[in-house]
Design a protein around this motif. Structure first.
Motif, PDB file in Angstrom:
ATOM      1  N   VAL A 230       0.890  -1.241   0.120  1.00 47.50           N
ATOM      2  CA  VAL A 230       0.004   0.037  -0.037  1.00 47.50           C
ATOM      3  C   VAL A 230       0.856   1.327  -0.075  1.00 47.50           C
ATOM      4  O   VAL A 230       0.525   2.313  -0.633  1.00 47.50           O
ATOM      5  N   ASP A 231       1.885   1.210   0.686  1.00 46.15           N
ATOM      6  CA  ASP A 231       2.876   2.450   0.734  1.00 46.15           C
ATOM      7  C   ASP A 231       3.465   2.736  -0.759  1.00 46.15           C
ATOM      8  O   ASP A 231       3.526   3.954  -1.045  1.00 46.15           O
ATOM      9  N   VAL A 232       3.835   1.669  -1.086  1.00 44.54           N
ATOM     10  CA  VAL A 232       4.496   2.053  -2.544  1.00 44.54           C
ATOM     11  C   VAL A 232       3.344   2.458  -3.585  1.00 44.54           C
ATOM     12  O   VAL A 232       3.511   3.329  -4.537  1.00 44.54           O
ATOM     13  N   ARG A 237       1.209   6.843  -6.926  1.00 45.19           N
ATOM     14  CA  ARG A 237      -0.023   7.553  -7.246  1.00 45.19           C
ATOM     15  C   ARG A 237       0.266   9.253  -6.709  1.00 45.19           C
ATOM     16  O   ARG A 237      -0.324   9.969  -7.710  1.00 45.19           O
ATOM     17  N   SER A 238       0.731   9.470  -5.772  1.00 43.53           N
ATOM     18  CA  SER A 238       1.487  10.882  -5.510  1.00 43.53           C
ATOM     19  C   SER A 238       2.700  11.424  -6.221  1.00 43.53           C
ATOM     20  O   SER A 238       2.724  12.579  -6.100  1.00 43.53           O
ATOM     21  N   GLY A 239       3.108  10.576  -7.054  1.00 43.80           N
ATOM     22  CA  GLY A 239       4.385  11.032  -7.906  1.00 43.80           C
ATOM     23  C   GLY A 239       5.422  11.338  -7.170  1.00 43.80           C
ATOM     24  O   GLY A 239       6.438  11.920  -7.652  1.00 43.80           O
ATOM     25  N   LEU A 240       5.698  10.651  -6.011  1.00 43.22           N
ATOM     26  CA  LEU A 240       6.938  10.730  -5.312  1.00 43.22           C
ATOM     27  C   LEU A 240       7.918   9.811  -5.496  1.00 43.22           C
ATOM     28  O   LEU A 240       8.457   8.986  -4.626  1.00 43.22           O
ATOM     29  N   VAL A 241       8.143   9.292  -6.867  1.00 42.25           N
ATOM     30  CA  VAL A 241       8.914   8.510  -7.298  1.00 42.25           C
ATOM     31  C   VAL A 241       9.961   8.950  -8.571  1.00 42.25           C
ATOM     32  O   VAL A 241       9.285   9.840  -9.074  1.00 42.25           O
ATOM     33  N   ASP A 242      10.856   8.497  -8.584  1.00 44.83           N
ATOM     34  CA  ASP A 242      11.773   8.803  -9.888  1.00 44.83           C
ATOM     35  C   ASP A 242      11.336   7.846 -11.197  1.00 44.83           C
ATOM     36  O   ASP A 242      11.561   6.499 -10.797  1.00 44.83           O
ATOM     37  N   ALA A 243      10.997   8.483 -12.089  1.00 49.40           N
ATOM     38  CA  ALA A 243      10.393   7.797 -13.102  1.00 49.40           C
ATOM     39  C   ALA A 243      11.550   7.043 -14.069  1.00 49.40           C
ATOM     40  O   ALA A 243      11.471   6.028 -14.579  1.00 49.40           O
ATOM     41  N   ARG A 244      12.732   7.575 -13.317  1.00 53.60           N
ATOM     42  CA  ARG A 244      14.036   6.650 -14.206  1.00 53.60           C
ATOM     43  C   ARG A 244      14.439   5.304 -13.470  1.00 53.60           C
ATOM     44  O   ARG A 244      15.391   4.903 -13.872  1.00 53.60           O
ATOM     45  N   ARG A 245      13.884   5.171 -12.376  1.00 53.44           N
ATOM     46  CA  ARG A 245      14.298   4.168 -11.707  1.00 53.44           C
ATOM     47  C   ARG A 245      12.905   3.247 -11.283  1.00 53.44           C
ATOM     48  O   ARG A 245      12.000   3.809 -11.315  1.00 53.44           O
ATOM     49  N   PRO A 246      13.066   1.874 -10.923  1.00 54.09           N
ATOM     50  CA  PRO A 246      12.087   0.930 -10.250  1.00 54.09           C
ATOM     51  C   PRO A 246      11.517   1.782  -9.081  1.00 54.09           C
ATOM     52  O   PRO A 246      11.960   2.396  -8.396  1.00 54.09           O
TER      53      PRO A 246
END
Length: 259
Positions: A230-232, A237-246
């Motif tokens: 759920v955390d990931v 969904r909130s966009g708090l990830v790097d699109a260039r990495r998993p």
């Protein structure tokens, strides 16, 4: 000086061939026809030519057959493949691969891809007079589709997604005008990836509690694993990830039957 370009598939060349020498004769006819018409042969599966044609009785393959006519300049061939596929061809048929001049085609930028999409939209709307594609659909393809199809490059993956979205919309609406907007793009992406619309569409709200309940209904007695998933999902969904990495890498290990 106009030259025809014929698409050639190795699998189609040997289709229906049951006797030794059948596909070789078909290739001889193809080379003779291409020479007579000055046609260029475009190989859609060049990376497999080093293996197609082999059998228990013969190691002869398409690469070995066409290497001669190519070296003698009796036929002109073009091949398209990824770098990994080219390495496979070089391993299977190095002499055949060496006959090609390598041309590296770089990936298009977002701006270049948008121009290609606009050209494709005009073509599709001219072909289907009841079709209208909203500019927001193209923005959705560029922003959302880029992250969900990382194994392919621009502009090909964008054009494929546009065509699939239009095809799905035309199928869903039998009569009247067909409108394609961001929502229709999200539907096509959801059908392709299996991801729910709540993860794809910014207009959809995502309730972490609802995600937890949905996962808990399928994975029994593993609250810590569910919380991690759920955390990931919430971070994606909130966009708090790097699109260039998993987005995350998890290994859920345990005896069979634990969840």
């Amino acid at each position: 000086r106009v030259r025809h370009v014929w698409q050639v598939s190795g699998k189609r060349i040997i289709a229906g061939m049951s006797h030794l020498g059948d596909w070789q004769q078909r290739c001889l006819d193809l080379v003779a026809e291409a020479r007579a018409r000055r046609a260029v042969l475009l190989l859609t599966d060049a990376q497999h030519f080093g293996r197609i044609g082999r059998s228990r009785d013969s190691e002869m393959n398409l690469a070995e057959f066409f290497a001669g006519p190519m070296a003698r300049r009796e036929v002109t061939m073009l091949g398209e493949c990824t770098e990994d596929e080219l390495r496979r061809l070089e391993e299977d048929a190095p002499a055949f691969a060496a006959l090609f001049t390598r041309v590296l085609v770089r990936e298009a930028s977002s701006a270049e891809t948008l121009r290609v999409l606009l050209h494709e939209v005009r073509r599709l709307e001219a072909q289907h007079t009841r079709l209208r594609v909203h500019p927001g659909a193209l923005r959705e393809i560029l922003e959302v589709g880029a992250a969900l199809v990382p194994t392919r490059a621009w502009p090909g993956k964008a054009v494929d997604l546009l065509r699939q979205t239009v095809r799905d919309a035309l199928t869903a609406v039998r009569g009247g005008d067909v409108f394609v907007g961001p929502w229709q793009v999200d539907l096509a992406l959801s059908a392709r990836t299996g991801l729910p619309l709540a993860l794809l569409s910014p207009a959809e709200t995502l309730d972490p509690a609802a995600v937890r309940d949905q996962l808990a209904a399928q994975v029994m007695g593993q609250p810590e694993a569910i919380d991690a998933a759920v955390d990931v999902v919430a971070r994606i969904r909130s966009g708090l990830v790097d699109a260039r990495r998993p987005c995350a890498v998890y290994l859920f290990a345990g005896p069979t039957g634990t969840g």
